[in-house]
Every structure is written in C-alpha cells, then in structure tokens.
Enzyme design. Structure first.
Site, PDB file in Angstrom:
ATOM      1  N   GLU A   1      -9.500   6.946  -5.888  1.00  9.90           N
ATOM      2  CA  GLU A   1      -9.317   5.930  -5.305  1.00  9.90           C
ATOM      3  C   GLU A   1      -8.889   6.246  -4.022  1.00  9.90           C
ATOM      4  OE1 GLU A   1      -7.611   2.476  -7.211  1.00  9.90           O
ATOM      5  OE2 GLU A   1      -6.166   2.306  -5.536  1.00  9.90           O
TER       6      GLU A   1
ATOM      7  N   HIS B   1      -8.229  -2.250  -4.384  1.00  9.49           N
ATOM      8  CA  HIS B   1      -6.945  -2.476  -5.291  1.00  9.49           C
ATOM      9  C   HIS B   1      -6.131  -3.581  -4.567  1.00  9.49           C
ATOM     10  CE1 HIS B   1      -3.822   0.189  -7.313  1.00  9.49           C
ATOM     11  NE2 HIS B   1      -3.421  -1.019  -7.436  1.00  9.49           N
TER      12      HIS B   1
ATOM     13  N   ARG C   1      -5.465   0.890 -13.833  1.00  9.80           N
ATOM     14  CA  ARG C   1      -5.633   1.950 -12.879  1.00  9.80           C
ATOM     15  C   ARG C   1      -6.686   2.737 -13.118  1.00  9.80           C
ATOM     16  NH1 ARG C   1      -2.032   0.095 -10.285  1.00  9.80           N
ATOM     17  NH2 ARG C   1       0.263   1.462 -10.081  1.00  9.80           N
TER      18      ARG C   1
END
Ligand code: DGY
Length: 311
Positions: A264, A283, A235
């Site tokens: 993000e 991602h 993460r």
C-alpha cells in the site's frame, strides 16, 4: 526531559500533520523520527505514531526512557505491542471512535462495487456518451442478498446493523463466536469456508495478526461464488494480492473493493488498478472530518495520560 524545556520529549513520525504538531507542542517537545535511536534520543519518553511507521523491539531497545507509544488509529500491527508490554511501555490506540466511519465506508464500497458506480461515473463523463442505454452496467442486487462478515468486532457489528436496513441475511466468522452480539444484530456464525461459499458479499474487518495474514488466499478465493464481491477494510496483507489477481482474472469472483492493499499503495502499474471490476480506495476508512477529530483527541489524550501515569 530536556534541560531547557522540562517538557517530555516525544518522537513523532514525519507524517504527523502540522495541526497535530502544534497541538502536541503545547505539552511536549517533539523530536524527529529515528528508527535507530541513539544518544540523542536517550531521554525520549513518548512516541506518537501517525503514518504507520514500524516500531519494533530494536527501536524500543534504543529508547530506555520510553513510557508510552500513542498511535493515531486503531490498528497497531506496525507496533510490536508484545515487546512494548514486556518492557513495561504503555501502548494506546483509538478504538471505538472510528467504528461508524469504517462501517459506513465498508457499505459504500459494497454498494459501489455491486452497482458499478465507478464505471457508471466514467460513462456519465465520457464525451462519447450520447444516449441512455438500458443494457449497460448491470450490477449485483444488494437488498435481500447474503453478507458474510469476517471479524465481528465493533466495526463488523456496525456493518451488520447497516445490512439489516438492506434486508440482507448476515453470516459471520470469527475466531470465537460472539453469541450475544450476534443474536442482537441477527448474525449467524458459520465456518470461514461456509461463509465464503454462500455469501454474495464478503467484508473483511479482522485486525492484522499472524493468524489473519493471508487469511484469504487462493484456496479461500476458490470457495467464493463467481457472482460474489470481496470487500477489504481491514489491512492489505489479510488478502494474498497475487492470488486475488489470479482469481479475478479467472472469474472466480465478480468484483473486489479494497480500501487497503498489500503493498500500500500499489505500484502504479499494478494489474488491480486497471481492472474495471476492482475498486481501490486510498485507505480512507476512518477519514471523515468528525472521526479524524475524535481520533486526534483520543491519541493526544492517550499520550499525555500515559506520560502522566508513568511519571
Ligand atoms: C486505523 O485506525 O488503524 C486506520 O488504519 C488509520 O490509521
């Protein structure tokens, strides 16, 4: 239950794709996402999370009939799991089914950053490229190098197994040593500092928690070798973004490959997006067709089972 359908009412976030909306609608009544639930949501008994919406204690408190939260994905850092447990609400996620895909992506990032694939692809497409140049884009050798895995869970173990095919020495760091798993895959337990000081490639695959937030900051980046590559498939907030920019600018590490970032996505003018030695992907760790299908199956089943169990 709503009087008209007698189907459980389930709140799903806006990111939920149509294919899953249609599938879930066979069994439940989907209701629009509301982070501040009120009277209209009093009988909602399920939550289905897809795009990492925040599910905090305040939201849970506004849903007195809630029985289950099912997350399409393994990471549940956007859900207050402790609060859900306290309230007797089941929380489901999709562990196991995505380990191979994320381990594959981690290795793809490692190879791409080490051998400068994005830069080379740009050279290959550039109209100004007219000759082969032996002096261009020298990268870091992968085979025979040392890999440091931070977080030897299922994904980390999968990465370690792939590393053996590249004759890499594998070090790992975890909160607790995983003696059995590690000896089966030939990984050696070391402190975080020893790992960062000696690894040529460092892959982060820890879950995000209060103990792993900013685990890699200025001090830790300072321990890395100037020739090392940092890869993050965990993460974004596991890494201190500003510290990473500073360390890269100072040449404290050679490159970074990030499938996750903090924030993000990064602001479009963020310095990381224009550094030639930084590869940022969007991602996509578990984004293979086959894995996404397995995740969907598991998340739907978790929701329906949870509703059934708490009937
Ligand atoms: C996960 O599984 O946690 C991925 O980030 C997708 O949600």
């Amino acid at each position: 239950m709503s009087a008209d359908t007698q189907r459980p009412r389930v709140m799903a976030d806006e990111e939920l794709p149509n294919v899953l909306r249609e599938r879930l609608s066979a069994d439940v009544e989907l209701v629009p996402w509301n982070p501040h639930p009120g009277a209209a949501e009093r009988d909602v008994s399920g939550i289905f999370t897809f795009g990492h919406p925040i599910v905090d204690d305040t939201m849970l408190a506004g849903l007195p009939a809630l029985k289950v939260v099912s997350n399409h994905g393994v990471g549940v850092d956007h859900i207050d799991v402790e609060a859900a447990e306290r309230r007797g609400i089941l929380v489901g996620n999709t562990p196991g089914v995505l380990d191979g895909a994320v381990a594959d992506l981690a290795f793809a990032l490692l190879l791409a950053a080490a051998r400068r694939l994005p830069e080379s692809a740009a050279v290959a497409r550039n109209p100004a490229t007219v000759a082969f140049d032996q002096m261009q884009l020298h990268g870091q050798e992968v085979h025979g190098s040392t890999l440091g895995i931070v977080g030897l869970g299922r994904i980390g173990a999968g990465i370690a197994r792939r590393a053996r095919g590249f004759d890499m020495q594998v070090l790992y760091h975890n909160r607790r040593p995983q003696a059995d798993v590690a000896s089966a895959i030939g990984a050696e337990y070391v402190s975080l500092e020893a790992l960062l000081r000696s690894a040529d490639f460092v892959i982060l695959c820890v879950p995000l928690s209060e103990s792993t937030r900013r685990l890699i900051g200025a001090k830790q980046l300072g321990w890395m070798k100037p020739s090392a590559v940092l890869i993050n498939v965990a993460r974004g907030p596991v890494v201190d973004t500003d510290a990473l920019v500073t360390a890269l600018n100072a040449g404290q590490l050679w490159a970074a490959a990030l499938d996750v970032t903090d924030p993000e996505p990064l602001p479009r003018n963020h310095p990381l997006l224009s550094m030639p030695n930084v590869l940022v992907t969007s991602h996509i760790g578990s984004a293979s067709l086959q894995t996404r299908q397995r995740m969907a199956d598991m998340a739907v089943e978790n929701l329906l089972r949870g509703l059934e169990l708490r009937k």
